[in-house]
Design a protein around this motif. Structure first.
Motif, PDB file in Angstrom:
ATOM      1  N   UNK A 295       0.834  -1.172  -0.283  1.00 41.40           N
ATOM      2  CA  UNK A 295       0.082   0.040  -0.085  1.00 41.40           C
ATOM      3  C   UNK A 295       0.925   1.378   0.058  1.00 41.40           C
ATOM      4  N   UNK A 296       2.055   1.131   0.727  1.00 39.49           N
ATOM      5  CA  UNK A 296       2.891   2.168   0.761  1.00 39.49           C
ATOM      6  C   UNK A 296       3.472   2.890  -0.743  1.00 39.49           C
ATOM      7  N   UNK A 297       3.504   1.805  -1.532  1.00 34.00           N
ATOM      8  CA  UNK A 297       4.095   1.969  -2.865  1.00 34.00           C
ATOM      9  C   UNK A 297       2.896   2.655  -3.816  1.00 34.00           C
ATOM     10  N   UNK A 298       1.825   2.567  -3.452  1.00 32.39           N
ATOM     11  CA  UNK A 298       0.504   3.077  -4.083  1.00 32.39           C
ATOM     12  C   UNK A 298       0.501   4.600  -3.861  1.00 32.39           C
ATOM     13  N   UNK A 299       0.882   4.650  -2.385  1.00 34.52           N
ATOM     14  CA  UNK A 299       0.801   6.034  -1.920  1.00 34.52           C
ATOM     15  C   UNK A 299       1.964   6.729  -2.536  1.00 34.52           C
ATOM     16  N   UNK A 300       3.122   6.133  -2.623  1.00 36.49           N
ATOM     17  CA  UNK A 300       4.211   6.913  -3.246  1.00 36.49           C
ATOM     18  C   UNK A 300       3.957   7.364  -4.905  1.00 36.49           C
ATOM     19  N   UNK A 301       3.305   6.465  -5.530  1.00 30.24           N
ATOM     20  CA  UNK A 301       3.143   6.692  -6.877  1.00 30.24           C
ATOM     21  C   UNK A 301       2.186   7.490  -7.024  1.00 30.24           C
ATOM     22  N   UNK A 302       1.216   7.783  -6.080  1.00 30.32           N
ATOM     23  CA  UNK A 302       0.306   9.033  -6.389  1.00 30.32           C
ATOM     24  C   UNK A 302       0.750  10.157  -6.650  1.00 30.32           C
ATOM     25  N   UNK A 303       1.791  10.527  -6.184  1.00 31.16           N
ATOM     26  CA  UNK A 303       2.338  11.911  -6.709  1.00 31.16           C
ATOM     27  C   UNK A 303       2.732  11.914  -8.026  1.00 31.16           C
TER      28      UNK A 303
ATOM     29  N   UNK B 282      -4.889  -5.774  -4.599  1.00 29.88           N
ATOM     30  CA  UNK B 282      -5.247  -5.791  -3.024  1.00 29.88           C
ATOM     31  C   UNK B 282      -4.969  -4.481  -2.540  1.00 29.88           C
ATOM     32  N   UNK B 283      -3.703  -3.868  -2.899  1.00 34.20           N
ATOM     33  CA  UNK B 283      -2.875  -2.729  -2.125  1.00 34.20           C
ATOM     34  C   UNK B 283      -3.829  -1.627  -2.644  1.00 34.20           C
ATOM     35  N   UNK B 284      -4.227  -1.481  -3.727  1.00 37.37           N
ATOM     36  CA  UNK B 284      -4.849  -0.362  -4.547  1.00 37.37           C
ATOM     37  C   UNK B 284      -6.391  -0.306  -3.904  1.00 37.37           C
ATOM     38  N   UNK B 285      -6.907  -1.598  -3.553  1.00 35.73           N
ATOM     39  CA  UNK B 285      -8.294  -1.538  -2.924  1.00 35.73           C
ATOM     40  C   UNK B 285      -8.350  -1.142  -1.538  1.00 35.73           C
ATOM     41  N   UNK B 286      -7.133  -1.465  -0.910  1.00 34.33           N
ATOM     42  CA  UNK B 286      -6.851  -0.978   0.612  1.00 34.33           C
ATOM     43  C   UNK B 286      -6.712   0.384   0.613  1.00 34.33           C
ATOM     44  N   UNK B 287      -5.965   0.911  -0.451  1.00 38.17           N
ATOM     45  CA  UNK B 287      -5.839   2.330  -0.301  1.00 38.17           C
ATOM     46  C   UNK B 287      -6.875   3.239  -0.821  1.00 38.17           C
ATOM     47  N   UNK B 288      -7.866   2.583  -1.348  1.00 40.42           N
ATOM     48  CA  UNK B 288      -9.052   3.386  -1.691  1.00 40.42           C
ATOM     49  C   UNK B 288     -10.202   3.020  -0.806  1.00 40.42           C
ATOM     50  N   UNK B 289      -9.931   2.233   0.267  1.00 44.10           N
ATOM     51  CA  UNK B 289     -10.790   1.995   1.246  1.00 44.10           C
ATOM     52  C   UNK B 289     -11.927   0.971   0.867  1.00 44.10           C
TER      53      UNK B 289
ATOM     54  N   UNK C 118      12.824  -0.334 -13.246  1.00 43.46           N
ATOM     55  CA  UNK C 118      11.759  -0.120 -14.322  1.00 43.46           C
ATOM     56  C   UNK C 118      10.950  -1.135 -14.715  1.00 43.46           C
ATOM     57  N   UNK C 119      11.627  -2.222 -14.928  1.00 50.69           N
ATOM     58  CA  UNK C 119      10.567  -3.638 -15.006  1.00 50.69           C
ATOM     59  C   UNK C 119       9.805  -3.799 -14.138  1.00 50.69           C
ATOM     60  N   UNK C 120      10.132  -3.744 -12.941  1.00 53.64           N
ATOM     61  CA  UNK C 120       9.072  -3.801 -11.829  1.00 53.64           C
ATOM     62  C   UNK C 120       7.911  -2.952 -11.974  1.00 53.64           C
ATOM     63  N   UNK C 121       8.291  -1.640 -12.170  1.00 54.58           N
ATOM     64  CA  UNK C 121       7.184  -0.574 -12.152  1.00 54.58           C
ATOM     65  C   UNK C 121       6.177  -0.584 -13.299  1.00 54.58           C
ATOM     66  N   UNK C 122       6.833  -1.251 -14.399  1.00 51.52           N
ATOM     67  CA  UNK C 122       5.815  -1.379 -15.413  1.00 51.52           C
ATOM     68  C   UNK C 122       4.911  -2.339 -15.188  1.00 51.52           C
ATOM     69  N   UNK C 123       5.172  -3.321 -14.548  1.00 51.50           N
ATOM     70  CA  UNK C 123       4.210  -4.592 -14.173  1.00 51.50           C
ATOM     71  C   UNK C 123       3.374  -4.034 -13.139  1.00 51.50           C
TER      72      UNK C 123
END
Length: 339
Positions: free
Chosen positions: A179-187, A322-329, A236-241
């Motif tokens: 979930x912390x990665x989802x938060x970081x990428x929001x910027x 699942x992380x995105x679903x958690x981030x979005x409540x 880069x490979x990871x973030x594209x996934x």
């Protein structure tokens, strides 16, 4: 074997428990309630609810009596925040319990012990020139944890420390660490590209961690640290996934961040931590050196432990979804802390 797992209902402990059981071993655990709703906890595993940190010596000895293999799949990592000095928290949750439990394991005649550690310890030993233990309390604590564990290893009791990297996969009902990665990428949401360090990381799936735990419990002799990796991907490979899983973006543009930019961001994080009275286990400025390198680990050790191929991209998809679903409540989940 009779196997005792501390943290057996967690993401990694439960995966190992199932594999132990599938191979004909008996498993019991002492774990904190509640169980995650819908989690595939093995029905054959004996569960005693409670806090193993609060066991008396007599209770701990009773739990260890008749055990052939002990697994410490509990503790905290660098993402859990604590006030200064943060090393004291790592000592309380990661070092002291291992010291106490392995001492009791030896007294009770346990043959093999497995401790879940961190690949930062692997890096600290592989690159002593980086002086990571001097810069990062968390990394120092993981080296200290290994040293504490290995003092109990001898011809009668093997001790393995699994130096674990990024792990992907989910346990229904439990909040993923990503979930912390989802938060970081929001910027970067409104930008046509994402800025990230040039480097990479070792990784594997939850099932492969379970296989590594069981493999170590079945075969370790003496003191052995295993550098754990089944896949090595650049950021880069990871973030594209990640972007394909998160937003369906087929080929997100990733731009390398210069080291000085990451260090500048680290200075901002230092001020934020100070304002919130948080002592960071990984210094955010010094993190630039780690994030900018390919922290790749050879896969020899995981092959030796019997880890089999898995679909890492599917595991990343599951974790990010699942992380995105958690981030979005949109999902009610138990927190990962302590597992």
């Amino acid at each position: 074997m009779n196997v005792l797992i501390f943290g057996g209902t967690g993401l990694l402990g439960s995966a190992a428990a199932q594999i132990f059981i599938d191979r004909g071993h008996k498993v019991k655990t002492i774990a904190l309630p509640p169980l995650p709703e819908g989690a595939p906890i093995p029905e054959e595993m004996e569960i005693e609810f409670g806090n193993f940190l609060e066991l008396t010596d007599e209770e701990l000895e009773k739990a260890m009596t008749g055990v052939d293999a002990f697994v410490y799949a509990a503790g905290v990592d660098e993402r859990v925040e604590f006030p200064a000095p943060v090393y004291d928290a790592y000592k309380k949750f990661n070092i002291d319990p291992v010291d106490r439990c392995l001492a009791m394991a030896k007294k009770c005649g346990v043959k093999r012990c497995v401790v879940l550690g961190s690949y930062f310890a692997w890096l600290a030993k592989d690159r002593p020139d980086m002086k990571l233990c001097e810069k990062h309390p968390y990394i120092r604590s993981r080296i200290d944890q290994e040293n504490v564990a290995f003092k109990y290893a001898d011809d009668d009791m093997g001790v393995a420390v699994l130096e674990l990297p990024y792990i992907f996969g989910t346990q229904p009902g439990r909040r993923p660490v990503w979930v912390i990665l989802i938060e970081q990428l929001q910027r970067f949401e409104k930008m046509p590209f994402t800025m990230y360090p040039k480097g990479g990381t070792a990784m594997l799936t939850v099932r492969q961690v379970g296989e590594a735990i069981v493999g170590a419990a079945e075969q370790v002799k003496g003191a052995r640290a295993y550098g754990i990796s089944c896949y090595n991907l650049t950021w880069r490979e990871f973030l594209k996934i990640v972007y394909r899983a998160m937003d369906g973006i087929p080929d997100r543009k990733i731009v390398d961040v210069p080291k000085w930019t990451f260090q500048a961001f680290g200075l901002v994080m230092r001020k934020d931590y100070a304002k919130r009275n948080v002592d960071s286990g990984i210094d955010p400025v010094g993190l630039a050196d780690i994030m900018g390198m390919n922290l790749f680990i050879p896969t020899d050790d995981t092959k030796e432990l019997g880890c089999t191929p898995d679909d890492i991209e599917a595991a990343i998809f599951d974790s990010i979804t699942l992380s995105k679903a958690s981030f979005e409540g949109k999902a009610k989940l138990l927190d990962m802390k302590g597992e």
